[in-house]
Scaffold this active site. Structure first.
Site, mmCIF file in Angstrom:
data_model
loop_
_atom_site.group_PDB
_atom_site.id
_atom_site.type_symbol
_atom_site.label_atom_id
_atom_site.label_comp_id
_atom_site.label_asym_id
_atom_site.label_seq_id
_atom_site.Cartn_x
_atom_site.Cartn_y
_atom_site.Cartn_z
ATOM 1 C CB CYS A 68 -1.038 3.542 3.346
ATOM 2 S SG CYS A 68 -1.167 4.480 2.509
ATOM 3 N N GLY A 121 2.597 -13.267 12.093
ATOM 4 C CA GLY A 121 3.897 -12.913 13.559
ATOM 5 C C GLY A 121 3.598 -12.561 14.379
ATOM 6 N N GLY A 147 0.767 -1.129 13.025
ATOM 7 C CA GLY A 147 -0.125 -0.588 12.323
ATOM 8 C C GLY A 147 -1.088 -0.263 13.205
ATOM 9 C CG HIS A 167 2.818 34.629 -13.855
ATOM 10 N ND1 HIS A 167 2.085 35.521 -12.366
ATOM 11 C CD2 HIS A 167 2.234 35.369 -14.497
ATOM 12 C CE1 HIS A 167 1.176 35.820 -13.519
ATOM 13 N NE2 HIS A 167 0.520 35.594 -14.432
ATOM 14 C CG HIS A 171 3.635 11.529 5.571
ATOM 15 N ND1 HIS A 171 2.208 11.179 5.123
ATOM 16 C CD2 HIS A 171 3.972 13.126 6.100
ATOM 17 C CE1 HIS A 171 1.782 11.939 5.296
ATOM 18 N NE2 HIS A 171 2.592 13.498 6.236
HETATM 19 P P1 FAD Z 1 -0.505 -0.466 8.364
HETATM 20 O O1 FAD Z 1 -0.252 0.648 7.451
HETATM 21 O O2 FAD Z 1 -1.145 -0.403 9.248
HETATM 22 O O3 FAD Z 1 0.163 -1.397 8.055
HETATM 23 C C1 FAD Z 1 0.610 -2.541 9.396
HETATM 24 C C2 FAD Z 1 0.120 -3.959 8.623
HETATM 25 O O4 FAD Z 1 0.741 -5.254 9.525
HETATM 26 C C3 FAD Z 1 -1.349 -4.608 8.118
HETATM 27 O O5 FAD Z 1 -0.610 -4.511 6.662
HETATM 28 C C4 FAD Z 1 -1.481 -5.297 8.743
HETATM 29 O O6 FAD Z 1 -2.415 -7.104 8.449
HETATM 30 C C5 FAD Z 1 -0.263 -6.148 9.506
HETATM 31 N N1 FAD Z 1 -0.431 -6.935 10.312
HETATM 32 C C6 FAD Z 1 -0.532 -6.487 11.962
HETATM 33 N N2 FAD Z 1 -0.696 -7.295 12.704
HETATM 34 C C7 FAD Z 1 0.114 -8.266 12.373
HETATM 35 C C8 FAD Z 1 0.801 -9.420 12.763
HETATM 36 N N3 FAD Z 1 0.621 -9.855 13.765
HETATM 37 N N4 FAD Z 1 1.575 -10.190 11.332
HETATM 38 C C9 FAD Z 1 1.737 -9.744 10.158
HETATM 39 N N5 FAD Z 1 1.054 -8.524 9.975
HETATM 40 C C10 FAD Z 1 0.962 -7.583 10.537
HETATM 41 N N6 FAD Z 1 -1.664 8.946 5.556
HETATM 42 C C11 FAD Z 1 -1.718 9.642 5.488
HETATM 43 O O7 FAD Z 1 -0.405 10.039 5.161
HETATM 44 N N7 FAD Z 1 -1.858 10.271 3.664
HETATM 45 C C12 FAD Z 1 -3.270 9.744 3.704
HETATM 46 O O8 FAD Z 1 -3.740 10.145 2.872
HETATM 47 C C13 FAD Z 1 -3.957 8.676 4.445
HETATM 48 N N8 FAD Z 1 -4.967 8.522 4.412
HETATM 49 C C14 FAD Z 1 -5.474 7.538 4.567
HETATM 50 C C15 FAD Z 1 -6.786 7.009 4.566
HETATM 51 C C16 FAD Z 1 -8.426 6.472 5.056
HETATM 52 C C17 FAD Z 1 -9.412 5.872 5.518
HETATM 53 C C18 FAD Z 1 -7.156 5.840 6.533
HETATM 54 C C19 FAD Z 1 -8.325 5.014 7.592
HETATM 55 C C20 FAD Z 1 -5.717 5.640 6.560
HETATM 56 C C21 FAD Z 1 -5.477 6.669 5.705
HETATM 57 N N9 FAD Z 1 -3.997 7.456 6.767
HETATM 58 C C22 FAD Z 1 -3.236 8.231 5.669
HETATM 59 C C23 FAD Z 1 -3.313 6.854 7.470
HETATM 60 C C24 FAD Z 1 -2.082 5.043 6.832
HETATM 61 O O9 FAD Z 1 -2.493 4.883 6.576
HETATM 62 C C25 FAD Z 1 -0.771 5.193 8.122
HETATM 63 O O10 FAD Z 1 -0.732 6.064 9.130
HETATM 64 C C26 FAD Z 1 0.238 4.177 8.101
HETATM 65 O O11 FAD Z 1 -1.247 2.847 7.193
HETATM 66 C C27 FAD Z 1 0.544 3.565 8.704
HETATM 67 O O12 FAD Z 1 1.293 2.916 8.067
HETATM 68 P P2 FAD Z 1 2.127 1.484 9.642
HETATM 69 O O13 FAD Z 1 3.421 1.531 8.462
HETATM 70 O O14 FAD Z 1 2.161 2.170 10.872
HETATM 71 O O15 FAD Z 1 0.758 0.774 9.732
#
Ligand code: FAD
Ligand code: NAD
Length: 466
Positions: A42, A116, A144, A444, A321
């Site tokens: 994100c 991890g 993620g 308004h 979110h």
């Molecule tokens: P992530 O944000 O993917 O974070 C996971 C983290 O875990 C990463 O930093 C990764 O490096 C780390 N990780 C993975 N495996 C390991 C491991 N074994 N050890 C240590 N670290 C690890 N959503 C919205 O709500 N609004 C938006 O406007 C929006 N715009 C977006 C635009 C784009 C271009 C993209 C690609 C996505 C967008 N999203 C948006 C979606 C949003 O980014 C994701 O839904 C959100 O980031 C998910 O959060 P998360 O914490 O589940 O995972």
């Protein structure tokens, strides 16, 4: 070896928010992130950088196309400095991810950088510049997702790209072809369209943003065609071939004919897939589904009872979110509280202009569920506010139960709908009727008046300004 009440793997909006809530609840907390910056998809390559570029490109478009109408004259040619634009985006990202470092230290959360991996259900190995092993009573998996790839379209990161590369291109594509007319394709497509690229969208389903209410797809399609997007729905891409600086995309249309598109860049945005590589989930007894998601029960608990999972790596909408809500939910569950998430009330937003936003059930879903409903719709162009800013496209549509008048879904497209949708979320959280909304005063002139008018239309078909 250091011991924690909770360890969180992954520092995206799911992970870092979970960490803060755990710390607030008095738990000794660690967070593990494989990249050098916190914030996950994100903050680094998702929500924040894409919105930064959407904003910059919107300013440019206004300057080129709309300033003159407002009586603003700029002598000389207005030019894009792409390097500077991408640089500003990166500065926003750096500032935002730096803010997460601050929040971690403010909340006394230990941050580990490295991959991890579970040793067993209570021990995690962290492999980074150095190797660590920590012990954790509870672990939250928040690893993620990553871009889904097509077997015949290998991402070469130069001409055949994912959203990550599209956020840092070195030149404006002459012709950007986009596979997938979903959220990423349309948001990033609009960035480059505004900057001067020809943009072709190739979508498999019979409409763009196919998971949203079909009225929104139709209106956005109309606006995008006015903006000279080349949109091809019901086209299944079957091959992507790069030849030097040119890419050829072949798709099969509804009639079974093969259609070829040629351009200099191809963005593959066909969804995202859960990311669990390197986690060694099986060592902890954590089951994955056939789709690669971490399997969880209603408490977001995995098959190992002390391990939870949240965000994009589990089922449900892949939204920042949603991940945040789940982070708080799990932290409070571990602390012995009884939190709740209403997944029906997680809003969805597309940050194109006009913005598209939705919460609750779509008309298609209500029909499928056999729920009798009434519709109140109000066009943005009938608002004084819309005329003042010349944002005339779009509408607000309220779906309410035919007998009780309870609001079941709100779907809107127009200026600032990303922010307007919150009113609908609040209303639905408190189970408001359309009449409740229609009787509340709305300032308004604002775009929010369209919500009141749509509610009036749903209650008694008595919108005032149409
Ligand atoms: P992530 O944000 O993917 O974070 C996971 C983290 O875990 C990463 O930093 C990764 O490096 C780390 N990780 C993975 N495996 C390991 C491991 N074994 N050890 C240590 N670290 C690890 N959503 C919205 O709500 N609004 C938006 O406007 C929006 N715009 C977006 C635009 C784009 C271009 C993209 C690609 C996505 C967008 N999203 C948006 C979606 C949003 O980014 C994701 O839904 C959100 O980031 C998910 O959060 P998360 O914490 O589940 O995972
Ligand atoms: P998406 O699911 O929104 O859209 C992918 C599109 O690709 C779908 O419409 C699908 O029908 C189409 N598709 C799949 N295979 C195809 C093929 N072979 N040929 C042609 N079309 C094909 O996915 P996305 O746009 O990649 O975004 C990924 C995730 O990131 C989404 O889940 C979204 O929630 C999240 N995201 C959210 C926002 C936001 O909230 N504003 C912004 C960007 C990304």
């Amino acid at each position: 070896m250091k011991s924690y009440d909770v360890a969180i793997i992954g520092s995206g909006p799911g992970g870092y928010v979970a960490a803060i809530r755990c710390a607030q609840l008095g738990m000794k907390t660690a967070i593990i992130e494989k990249y050098s910056t916190l914030g996950g998809t994100c903050l680094n390559v998702g929500c924040i950088p894409s919105k930064a570029l959407l904003d910059s490109s919107h300013h440019y478009e206004d300057a080129v196309k709309h300033f003159e109408t407002h009586g603003i004259e700029i002598p000389g040619e207005i030019k894009v400095n792409l390097e500077k634009m991408i640089g500003r985006k990166q500065a926003v990202v750096d500032q935002t991810t730096g803010g997460i470092d601050f929040l971690m230290s403010k909340n006394k959360i230990d941050v580990y950088h490295g991959i991890g991996a579970f040793k067993d259900a209570t021990h995690i190995t962290i492999t980074g510049d150095k190797k660590d092993v920590i012990e954790a009573k509870h672990t939250i998996i928040a690893t993620g997702s990553k871009p889904t790839t097509l077997p015949f379209a290998a991402i070469d990161k130069e001409r055949i790209i994912s959203s990550t590369e599209a956020l840092k291109l070195k030149e404006i594509p002459k012709h950007l072809m986009i596979i997938g007319g979903g959220v990423i394709g349309l948001e990033l497509g609009q960035v480059y369209k505004r900057l001067g690229s020809d943009v072709t969208v190739i979508e498999y389903m019979d409409r763009i943003i196919p998971t949203m209410d079909s009225g929104l797809s139709k209106e956005l399609n109309k606006v995008f065609r006015k903006q000279k997007f080349n949109i091809n729905v019901s086209h299944k891409v079957t091959s992507v071939v790069r030849n030097g600086d040119e890419v050829t995309v072949t798709a099969e249309n509804k009639k079974g004919e093969l259609v070829k598109f040629n351009g200099d860049y191809c963005l593959v945005s066909v969804g995202r897939s859960p990311f669990t590589a390197g986690l060694n989930a099986e060592s902890a007894g954590v089951n994955l589904s056939d789709r690669g998601q971490v399997e969880v029960n209603g408490k977001l608990q995995t098959s190992a009872s002390n391990i939870y999972a949240i965000g994009d790596v589990v089922k449900g909408a892949m939204l920042a979110h949603k991940a945040e809500e789940e982070g708080v939910f799990v932290a409070e569950t571990i602390a012995g509280q009884k939190p709740h998430i209403d997944y029906n009330l997680i809003p969805g937003v597309v940050y194109t202009w006009p913005e598209v936003a939705s919460v609750g059930k779509t008309e298609e879903q209500l029909k499928e569920l056999g729920v009798e409903y009434k519709v109140g719709q109000f066009p943005m162009r009938a608002l004084g506010r819309s005329r003042a800013s010349m944002d005339l496209d779009g509408f607000v549509k309220i779906l309410a139960d035919k007998s009780t008048d309870e609001v079941l879904g709100v779907h809107m497209i127009g200026a600032r709908c990303a922010d307007l949708i919150s009113e609908a979320v609040v209303a639905m959280e408190f189970r408001a009727s359309a009449e409740d909304i229609s009787r509340m005063s709305h300032a308004h002139p604002t775009f929010s008046e369209a919500i009141k008018e749509a509610a009036l239309a749903a209650t008694e078909d008595r919108a005032l300004h149409i």
